[in-house]
Design an enzyme around this catalytic site. Structure first.
Site, PDB file in Angstrom:
ATOM      1  N   LYS A  37     -11.290   7.419   2.167  1.00 41.22           N
ATOM      2  CA  LYS A  37     -10.288   7.802   1.583  1.00 41.22           C
ATOM      3  C   LYS A  37      -9.813   7.101   0.195  1.00 41.22           C
ATOM      4  CE  LYS A  37      -5.665   7.664   2.679  1.00 41.22           C
ATOM      5  NZ  LYS A  37      -5.046   7.854   3.845  1.00 41.22           N
ATOM      6  N   HIS A  93      -5.835   2.279  -1.750  1.00 37.50           N
ATOM      7  CA  HIS A  93      -4.567   3.068  -2.593  1.00 37.50           C
ATOM      8  C   HIS A  93      -4.666   2.115  -3.874  1.00 37.50           C
ATOM      9  CE1 HIS A  93      -3.552   4.892   1.173  1.00 37.50           C
ATOM     10  NE2 HIS A  93      -2.853   5.551   0.590  1.00 37.50           N
ATOM     11  N   GLU A 133       0.745  -1.172  -0.126  1.00 36.13           N
ATOM     12  CA  GLU A 133       0.032   0.200   0.078  1.00 36.13           C
ATOM     13  C   GLU A 133       0.707   1.461  -0.059  1.00 36.13           C
ATOM     14  OE1 GLU A 133      -1.400  -1.032   3.727  1.00 36.13           O
ATOM     15  OE2 GLU A 133      -2.543  -2.630   2.965  1.00 36.13           O
TER      16      GLU A 133
HETATM   17  O1  LIG Z   1      -2.759   7.459   2.649  1.00 42.04           O
HETATM   18  C1  LIG Z   1      -2.017   8.382   2.577  1.00 42.04           C
HETATM   19  C2  LIG Z   1      -2.042   9.525   1.690  1.00 42.04           C
HETATM   20  C3  LIG Z   1      -0.773   9.498   1.050  1.00 42.04           C
HETATM   21  O2  LIG Z   1      -0.526   8.401   0.204  1.00 42.04           O
HETATM   22  C4  LIG Z   1      -0.792  10.734  -0.154  1.00 42.04           C
HETATM   23  O3  LIG Z   1      -1.006  10.371  -1.190  1.00 42.04           O
HETATM   24  O4  LIG Z   1      -0.410  11.842   0.174  1.00 42.04           O
HETATM   25  C5  LIG Z   1       0.173   9.882   2.091  1.00 42.04           C
HETATM   26  C6  LIG Z   1       0.176   8.775   3.141  1.00 42.04           C
HETATM   27  O5  LIG Z   1       1.163   9.159   4.001  1.00 42.04           O
HETATM   28  C7  LIG Z   1      -1.153   8.811   3.809  1.00 42.04           C
HETATM   29  O6  LIG Z   1      -1.011   7.392   4.429  1.00 42.04           O
END
Ligand SMILES: O=C1C[C@@](O)(C(=O)O)C[C@@H](O)[C@@H]1O
Length: 324
Positions: A228, A198, A141
């Site tokens: 998210k 993600h 991820e």
């Molecule tokens: O999931 C996310 C978003 C992220 O991946 C970003 O794209 O800014 C940054 C990561 O630290 C966070 O956990």
């Protein structure tokens, strides 16, 4: 002879001039002043219907974009240093990325748990005004730690019980049983979750992104979950698809959302998220935690410059109240 009773008038009478100096109220019912307790209650109820509270920062309420800064490092002192840096930046929430601390090794559970709790305590001590979002992002991820679903769920549940974080990130690509046990732990502790998905390789079709956000909203009640989605665009059309799915999801689902197009192409989504339904943007104070994220000051000033935020950030308001 009895005189007919004069209609009661509200306001303050200027006896010398014989006039009513204050605007007359239309009703003479006694005015009930809201107490501080009432106002607090009102704020909480409003946030419950329109947003999710991470500590004292509301996400989704009034649709203001919060800035979340990840802090990451392979030692507790690196995490603390970054938390100190973040304190000086226009940041609302700190995301403690625990996977970098645990590295790639096969750490025994007890050792991993102790390291996590130490790190959260240290970050809290370095930035006491900021609510903490605890994240273990595994290798698939975009993180660094390879961990089984069981250990992942146990560690997140331990964090929920510890009271050391105000919110937890839960990757929904994990096994459903792992997700359920983390959700139970967060429900018992009363802290919200960021349900994350993600896509590091590509951007799914618009309808699939919408369906994913919709699915997330079925996993937890509205006042406890933020959905998210982070995708990797391959062309400008992918960025448009993400923004369009985000806007549609915001209108249909009325839930707090975070939507991100990663990489250079996707940078615009981090700055224009507010317009398209995203309630928070990730910005970097130390090393980059994801492709395309920039420093919080440019993010905030772009947000301010482009979309004229006339208000202080939730944390600056909080600091003001505490006289910091
Ligand atoms: O999931 C996310 C978003 C992220 O991946 C970003 O794209 O800014 C940054 C990561 O630290 C966070 O956990």
């Amino acid at each position: 002879m009895l005189r007919p009773a004069r209609p009661r008038r509200c306001g303050v009478r200027n006896r010398r001039r014989g006039s009513w100096t204050r605007k007359q109220r239309t009703s003479c019912k006694p005015r009930v002043r809201a107490t501080a307790v009432d106002r607090g209650e009102e704020r909480r109820t409003k946030a419950m219907t329109t947003g999710v509270m991470i500590g004292e920062v509301s996400l989704g309420e009034g649709h203001r974009t919060a800035i979340i800064a990840p802090v990451l490092g392979s030692s507790v002192s690196e995490l603390s240093d970054q938390a100190v840096q973040a304190r000086e930046a226009p940041v609302d929430i700190l995301e403690v990325r625990l996977d970098h601390l645990l590295g790639e090794a096969d750490v025994p559970f007890a050792q991993a748990e102790a390291a996590i709790m130490d790190a959260l305590r240290a970050v809290r001590a370095s930035a006491p005004s900021h609510p903490l979002l605890a994240t273990i992002r595994t290798a698939s991820e975009g993180g660094t730690w390879s961990v089984t679903d069981d250990v992942y769920a146990e560690l997140l549940s331990a964090i929920a019980k510890s009271g050391l974080a105000e919110a937890l990130d839960v990757e929904i690509a994990r096994h459903p049983a792992a997700i359920s046990s983390v959700l139970e732990a967060t429900e018992a502790s009363g802290i919200p979750v960021v349900l994350s998905r993600h896509y590091f390789e590509a951007t799914p079709p618009r309808e699939a992104m919408l369906a994913m956000l919709e699915y997330m909203t079925t996993l937890a009640p509205p006042q406890r979950a933020i959905a998210k989605l982070a995708v990797m665009p391959q062309c400008p059309e992918d960025v448009l698809a993400l923004l369009s799915a985000s806007l549609d999801a915001k209108k249909r689902l009325e839930r707090p959302l975070i939507t991100i197009a990663m990489g250079h192409l996707g940078r615009v989504s981090r700055l224009a998220g507010e317009v398209f339904g995203s309630d928070a943007s990730f910005a970097t104070v130390g090393p980059q935690s994801a492709p395309g994220s920039s420093a919080p000051a440019p993010s905030r000033s772009c947000l301010i410059g482009s979309f004229s935020f006339p208000w202080p950030t939730p944390v600056s308001r909080l600091k003001g109240r505490r006289g910091e």
